[in-house]
Design an enzyme around this catalytic site. Structure first.
Site, short mmCIF file in Angstrom:
data_model
loop_
_atom_site.label_atom_id
_atom_site.label_comp_id
_atom_site.label_asym_id
_atom_site.label_seq_id
_atom_site.Cartn_x
_atom_site.Cartn_y
_atom_site.Cartn_z
N THR A 165 58.03 31.96 -58.07
CA THR A 165 57.59 31.49 -56.84
C THR A 165 56.39 32.58 -56.50
O THR A 165 56.79 33.87 -56.98
CB THR A 165 58.81 31.49 -55.79
N ASP A 166 55.64 32.40 -55.53
CA ASP A 166 54.61 33.15 -55.18
C ASP A 166 55.46 34.20 -54.13
O ASP A 166 55.03 35.19 -53.87
CB ASP A 166 53.42 32.63 -54.20
N GLU A 167 56.58 33.88 -53.60
CA GLU A 167 57.47 34.70 -52.70
C GLU A 167 57.85 36.03 -53.11
O GLU A 167 58.00 37.15 -52.41
CB GLU A 167 58.57 34.08 -51.99
N TYR A 209 66.41 35.17 -51.06
CA TYR A 209 65.96 34.35 -51.97
C TYR A 209 64.89 34.85 -52.90
O TYR A 209 64.89 34.72 -54.27
CB TYR A 209 65.37 32.94 -51.42
N LYS A 248 65.02 35.68 -57.08
CA LYS A 248 63.85 34.98 -57.96
C LYS A 248 63.26 36.28 -58.61
O LYS A 248 62.71 36.36 -59.84
CB LYS A 248 62.99 34.16 -57.22
P1 NAD Z 1 65.57 22.26 -55.43
O1 NAD Z 1 66.71 22.97 -54.54
O2 NAD Z 1 64.93 20.98 -55.10
O3 NAD Z 1 66.39 21.94 -56.74
C1 NAD Z 1 67.07 22.89 -57.64
C2 NAD Z 1 67.90 22.14 -58.61
O4 NAD Z 1 68.62 23.25 -59.35
C3 NAD Z 1 68.90 21.19 -57.90
O5 NAD Z 1 68.86 19.74 -58.82
C4 NAD Z 1 70.37 21.80 -58.55
O6 NAD Z 1 71.51 20.89 -58.33
C5 NAD Z 1 69.95 22.57 -59.55
N1 NAD Z 1 70.75 23.88 -59.84
C6 NAD Z 1 71.03 24.76 -58.57
N2 NAD Z 1 72.11 25.70 -59.28
C7 NAD Z 1 72.21 25.57 -60.74
C8 NAD Z 1 73.15 25.92 -61.61
N3 NAD Z 1 73.69 26.99 -61.64
N4 NAD Z 1 73.01 25.41 -62.94
C9 NAD Z 1 72.16 24.29 -63.25
N5 NAD Z 1 71.58 23.68 -61.87
C10 NAD Z 1 71.50 24.31 -60.69
O7 NAD Z 1 64.38 23.13 -55.90
P2 NAD Z 1 62.93 22.96 -56.55
O8 NAD Z 1 61.94 22.98 -54.93
O9 NAD Z 1 62.65 22.01 -57.09
O10 NAD Z 1 62.53 24.47 -57.00
C11 NAD Z 1 62.61 24.39 -58.46
C12 NAD Z 1 62.28 25.58 -59.01
O11 NAD Z 1 60.76 26.09 -58.75
C13 NAD Z 1 62.84 26.86 -58.32
O12 NAD Z 1 63.34 27.90 -59.63
C14 NAD Z 1 62.11 27.29 -57.43
O13 NAD Z 1 62.35 28.87 -57.13
C15 NAD Z 1 60.71 27.25 -58.10
N6 NAD Z 1 59.68 27.03 -56.95
C16 NAD Z 1 59.79 25.96 -55.89
C17 NAD Z 1 58.80 26.08 -55.11
C18 NAD Z 1 58.78 25.08 -54.02
O14 NAD Z 1 57.78 24.99 -52.97
N7 NAD Z 1 59.80 24.10 -53.88
C19 NAD Z 1 57.74 26.70 -55.20
C20 NAD Z 1 57.52 27.64 -56.47
C21 NAD Z 1 58.55 27.79 -57.30
O1 DAU Z 2 56.26 29.69 -51.50
C1 DAU Z 2 57.00 29.00 -52.61
C2 DAU Z 2 58.53 28.72 -51.94
O2 DAU Z 2 58.21 27.84 -50.83
C3 DAU Z 2 59.42 28.31 -52.68
O3 DAU Z 2 59.55 29.48 -53.70
C4 DAU Z 2 60.57 27.88 -52.19
O4 DAU Z 2 61.70 27.70 -52.96
C5 DAU Z 2 60.66 26.91 -51.04
O5 DAU Z 2 61.45 26.52 -50.50
C6 DAU Z 2 59.34 27.31 -50.34
O6 DAU Z 2 59.78 28.22 -49.31
P1 DAU Z 2 59.44 28.28 -47.62
O7 DAU Z 2 60.10 29.23 -46.92
O8 DAU Z 2 57.87 28.51 -47.59
O9 DAU Z 2 59.68 26.86 -47.47
P2 DAU Z 2 60.18 25.99 -46.24
O10 DAU Z 2 59.46 24.69 -46.10
O11 DAU Z 2 61.40 26.25 -45.88
O12 DAU Z 2 58.99 26.63 -44.94
C7 DAU Z 2 57.71 26.64 -44.86
C8 DAU Z 2 57.09 27.43 -43.83
O13 DAU Z 2 57.53 26.60 -42.50
C9 DAU Z 2 57.73 28.78 -43.59
O14 DAU Z 2 56.85 29.81 -43.25
C10 DAU Z 2 59.00 28.62 -42.76
C11 DAU Z 2 58.52 27.31 -41.75
N1 DAU Z 2 59.19 26.50 -41.25
C12 DAU Z 2 60.25 25.87 -42.07
C13 DAU Z 2 61.16 25.10 -41.55
C14 DAU Z 2 62.26 24.44 -42.48
C15 DAU Z 2 59.33 25.96 -39.93
O15 DAU Z 2 58.39 26.52 -39.07
N2 DAU Z 2 60.25 25.34 -39.42
C16 DAU Z 2 61.01 24.64 -40.24
O16 DAU Z 2 62.06 23.90 -39.72
#
Ligand code: NAD
Ligand code: DAU
Length: 360
Positions: free
Chosen positions: A139-141, A165, A169
């Site tokens: 992630t970019d975080e 989180y 990561k």
């Molecule tokens: P998600 O929470 O939707 O899915 C995560 C999946 O991993 C789930 O199906 C869960 O059951 C599985 N899981 C959790 N713990 C596990 C374990 N111990 N063993 C096997 N499976 C397990 O997450 P996502 O949004 O699909 O993110 C996927 C990956 O991409 C993550 O590594 C996250 O850090 C990264 N990522 C997400 C975003 C985003 O915006 N969602 C952006 C950048 C990177």
């Molecule tokens: O940047 C990549 C990341 O993006 C991934 O690594 C994470 O797995 C993914 O969950 C996401 O993280 P964020 O914290 O950015 O996502 P979220 O959707 O929770 O929040 C997006 C932005 O919106 C953040 O600044 C918090 C804000 N937010 C979120 C929620 C859930 C609100 O203002 N209200 C809300 O109810």
């Protein structure tokens, strides 16, 4: 000889499921899916490929070394793609332990098994001449919050994670890096910005606000809503990962982003406008009227921005969707998949897991 098979962890989650579906539909080879099916893992996400002859689902934990070892020896994959993680920042603030267990310890165990497997297949290739790779999805975080006037995060930006989180990561990214530097394990890492699209769990901003809007509930905006994120349509993230897997240089990291920086308030307002058009409220009011400012997230990062020029320049990858086209597709998907929405909202997908896997 390696097989034309990939092991995908976290395949029942948001991004993993989109990745597996695209891979199978494109006929790119067999996928062994490994997922623990936590609250975020939903087999409905894999419904279109679950019985496909080129797909095999295994419920399990990436930290279960015996299971991972068995899968690697049985399937001889040419790559492991590690999507599995605890992914929600708010949950990591309220309960960081699972994040350390899966994101740090789990990745460590997976790396150990990958290393042992790779030792045994170093000189082997799959039918297309590919040797083994470990691709870690991050992630970019990990870069922390962007200071005013600072350039967007590049691959050279120092890590400064601010939430449990992002710290977990970052730790996993460092382990992946160290396994390359110390043992020579052929690794690749991608650091991507905020994804959105089909299968996004409604705890995250976009699907939460989309479903709350339709249910007449408040759309919660943390703090002043002026925090900035870069948004990428999930299918574009998947195409970037495929590109990195096929053409990336081992040991390298690649930033992935959509060049779509928006404040959270802008994102929610665009969402409301599209809903006003596609499914107007019965009372004629706009969905914006449901926007509600709530207490800010502790330690909330103010600004993320991704410089994705390396992956564009070196691998020729570009996103296909703008925010406007991607968000429209996303709203359309949620409106057309009410069964998926209801199963998630009423927890039926969890009951199915409990019955089929936990014997309850
Ligand atoms: P998600 O929470 O939707 O899915 C995560 C999946 O991993 C789930 O199906 C869960 O059951 C599985 N899981 C959790 N713990 C596990 C374990 N111990 N063993 C096997 N499976 C397990 O997450 P996502 O949004 O699909 O993110 C996927 C990956 O991409 C993550 O590594 C996250 O850090 C990264 N990522 C997400 C975003 C985003 O915006 N969602 C952006 C950048 C990177
Ligand atoms: O940047 C990549 C990341 O993006 C991934 O690594 C994470 O797995 C993914 O969950 C996401 O993280 P964020 O914290 O950015 O996502 P979220 O959707 O929770 O929040 C997006 C932005 O919106 C953040 O600044 C918090 C804000 N937010 C979120 C929620 C859930 C609100 O203002 N209200 C809300 O109810």
């Amino acid at each position: 000889m390696l097989e034309n098979t990939i092991l995908v962890t976290g395949s029942a989650g948001f991004i993993g499921s989109n990745f597996v579906i695209d891979w199978i539909k494109a006929g790119l080879g067999k996928v062994v899916s490994l997922d623990k099916l936590t609250y975020a893992g939903n087999l409905d996400n894999l419904a279109t490929v679950i019985d496909h002859p080129q797909h095999e689902f295994v419920r399990g934990d990436i930290a279960d070394r015996a299971l991972v070892n068995k899968l690697l020896l049985e399937h001889k994959p040419r790559a492991i793609l590690n999507f599995a993680a605890e992914s929600h920042v708010d949950r990591s603030i309220h309960g960081p332990e699972d994040f350390i267990q899966t994101n740090v310890v789990g990745t460590f165990h997976l790396l150990e098994e990958a290393r042992a497997y790779w030792d045994s297949c170093k000189d082997m290739q799959d039918p297309a001449g590919n040797s083994f790779k470990f691709l870690h999805i991050s992630t970019d975080e990990v870069y922390g919050t962007l200071e005013p006037q600072s350039p967007a995060f590049s691959e050279m930006t120092a890590y400064a994670p601010n939430s449990p989180y992002s710290a977990s990561k970052a730790a996993s990214d460092h382990l992946v890096r160290a396994y390359h530097h110390t043992y020579g394990l052929p690794v690749l890492t991608t650091n991507c910005s905020n994804n959105y699209g089909p299968h996004h769990f409604p705890e995250k901003l976009i699907p939460l606000c989309l479903l709350n809007a339709l249910a007449g509930k408040p759309l919660p905006i943390y703090g002043d809503g002026q925090q900035i994120r870069d948004w990428l349509y999930v299918k574009d993230h998947c195409s970037a990962i495929r590109k990195v897997l096929e053409a990336g240089k081992t040991g390298e990291t690649y930033n992935v982003g959509g060049w779509n920086e928006k404040t959270n308030l802008e994102v929610v307002k665009v969402l409301c406008q599209i809903l006003n058009e596609m499914q107007p409220r019965a009372d004629g009011l706009g969905y914006e009227s449901q926007i509600t400012y709530v207490q800010d997230r502790p330690g909330h990062d103010r600004h993320y921005a991704i410089d994705a020029s390396k992956i564009e320049r070196e691998l020729g990858w570009k996103p296909s969707e703008t925010f406007e086209t991607g968000i429209r597709k996303t709203v359309q998907w949620y409106l057309e998949h009410q069964d998926w929405v209801q199963n998630v909202l009423n927890g039926d997908y969890r009951q199915w897991v409990a019955k089929h896997y936990d014997g309850n």
